[in-house]
Design a protein around this motif. Structure first.
Motif, PDB file in Angstrom:
ATOM      1  N   TRP A 170      35.058 -80.207 105.700  1.00  0.00           N
ATOM      2  CA  TRP A 170      35.726 -78.929 105.966  1.00  0.00           C
ATOM      3  C   TRP A 170      34.665 -78.003 106.553  1.00  0.00           C
ATOM      4  O   TRP A 170      33.695 -77.667 105.896  1.00  0.00           O
ATOM      5  CB  TRP A 170      36.298 -78.357 104.666  1.00  0.00           C
ATOM      6  N   ARG A 171      34.828 -77.590 107.810  1.00  0.00           N
ATOM      7  CA  ARG A 171      33.806 -76.827 108.522  1.00  0.00           C
ATOM      8  C   ARG A 171      34.188 -75.376 108.776  1.00  0.00           C
ATOM      9  O   ARG A 171      33.548 -74.707 109.561  1.00  0.00           O
ATOM     10  CB  ARG A 171      33.498 -77.489 109.869  1.00  0.00           C
ATOM     11  N   THR A 172      35.218 -74.900 108.156  1.00  0.00           N
ATOM     12  CA  THR A 172      35.602 -73.513 108.372  1.00  0.00           C
ATOM     13  C   THR A 172      35.547 -72.751 107.047  1.00  0.00           C
ATOM     14  O   THR A 172      34.906 -73.191 106.121  1.00  0.00           O
ATOM     15  CB  THR A 172      36.958 -73.448 109.105  1.00  0.00           C
ATOM     16  N   HIS A 173      36.191 -71.641 106.952  1.00  0.00           N
ATOM     17  CA  HIS A 173      36.041 -70.742 105.804  1.00  0.00           C
ATOM     18  C   HIS A 173      36.478 -71.405 104.492  1.00  0.00           C
ATOM     19  O   HIS A 173      37.554 -71.982 104.400  1.00  0.00           O
ATOM     20  CB  HIS A 173      36.834 -69.459 106.023  1.00  0.00           C
ATOM     21  N   PHE A 174      35.617 -71.266 103.483  1.00  0.00           N
ATOM     22  CA  PHE A 174      35.847 -71.868 102.171  1.00  0.00           C
ATOM     23  C   PHE A 174      35.432 -70.850 101.117  1.00  0.00           C
ATOM     24  O   PHE A 174      34.259 -70.503 100.995  1.00  0.00           O
ATOM     25  CB  PHE A 174      35.015 -73.154 102.047  1.00  0.00           C
ATOM     26  N   ILE A 175      36.414 -70.334 100.381  1.00  0.00           N
ATOM     27  CA  ILE A 175      36.162 -69.298  99.381  1.00  0.00           C
ATOM     28  C   ILE A 175      36.768 -69.747  98.053  1.00  0.00           C
ATOM     29  O   ILE A 175      37.963 -69.560  97.812  1.00  0.00           O
ATOM     30  CB  ILE A 175      36.773 -67.942  99.812  1.00  0.00           C
ATOM     31  N   PRO A 176      35.968 -70.362  97.183  1.00  0.00           N
ATOM     32  CA  PRO A 176      36.524 -70.875  95.924  1.00  0.00           C
ATOM     33  C   PRO A 176      37.174 -69.812  95.042  1.00  0.00           C
ATOM     34  O   PRO A 176      38.141 -70.094  94.354  1.00  0.00           O
ATOM     35  CB  PRO A 176      35.321 -71.489  95.221  1.00  0.00           C
ATOM     36  N   PHE A 177      36.659 -68.589  95.092  1.00  0.00           N
ATOM     37  CA  PHE A 177      37.220 -67.532  94.248  1.00  0.00           C
ATOM     38  C   PHE A 177      37.200 -66.228  95.041  1.00  0.00           C
ATOM     39  O   PHE A 177      36.165 -65.594  95.165  1.00  0.00           O
ATOM     40  CB  PHE A 177      36.401 -67.402  92.958  1.00  0.00           C
TER      41      PHE A 177
END
Length: 161
Positions: free
Chosen positions: A44-51
Motif C-alpha cells: 500500500w503506497r498511499t495514505h495510511f492513517i491507523p488512528f
C-alpha cells in the motif's frame, strides 16, 4: 467473514478510499494495521492513517486513496465512494452498482469464498465461555500468528526509524 475480506481486498487493490470505523481503539488499530498485509506481495503506497483523530475527521473527504481508522464517524458523514468497514458487525457500507462506490465482482470470487469457508470456520471457532477448555492452536494458526506478529513488528520498526 470471507466475503467482507475479499471486498476489502478488492477495494485496496483498486486504491479506493477505505475507512475502518470501530469504537474499540485496540480492535481498530489491529484491523487497520493488518489490512496492508492482505496485499502481500504488493504494498500500500498511499495514505495510511491507523488512528485518525476526531479533529482531523474531515480528511475522509479527501479525493485520494487512503486507509484510515476512526472511532466515530465525522459529523458531516461520509462522501459517496468512501467504503466504511465496521469490524464488529462484519459490514461494509458505501458499495454501489455504479459510480464511485462500484466494486467489480466476478465468478472466481464466489469460488474463492467457497474454498475458504471451511478453513475460516475452523480458525474462527470458539469454545463456549466458562468451559475451562482451551483449544490448542494448529500449526497453520501458529504460523499465521507468527506472520502477523512479524508483519506488525516490521511496520512498527519502519515507522519508528
Amino acid at each position: 467473514s470471507i466475503p467482507t475480506v475479499v471486498t476489502v481486498l478488492t477495494a485496496m487493490l483498486l486504491e479506493r478510499r477505505l475507512v475502518v470505523e470501530c469504537e474499540d481503539p485496540q480492535v481498530l488499530s489491529a484491523v487497520v494495521i493488518a489490512l496492508p498485509w492482505l496485499l502481500r506481495p504488493y504494498h500500500w503506497r498511499t495514505h495510511f492513517i491507523p488512528f485518525l483523530p476526531r479533529s482531523l475527521a474531515e480528511f475522509v473527504s479527501a479525493p485520494v486513496p487512503f486507509i484510515a481508522g476512526v472511532v466515530t464517524p465525522p459529523a458531516s458523514g461520509y462522501e459517496e465512494g468512501v467504503l466504511v468497514l465496521r469490524p464488529h458487525s462484519d459490514s461494509i457500507e458505501g458499495i454501489s452498482d455504479e459510480g464511485a462506490g462500484y466494486l467489480p465482482r466476478c465468478a472466481a470470487l464466489e469460488e474463492l469464498d467457497a474454498k475458504l469457508a471451511l478453513p475460516h470456520e475452523h480458525l474462527s471457532r470458539r469454545l463456549p465461555e466458562g468451559t475451562g477448555w482451551v483449544r490448542c492452536m494448529t500449526t497453520m494458526e501458529e504460523e499465521s500468528r507468527e506472520e502477523i506478529i512479524e508483519g506488525m513488528l516490521t511496520i512498527i520498526t519502519t515507522a519508528v526509524g
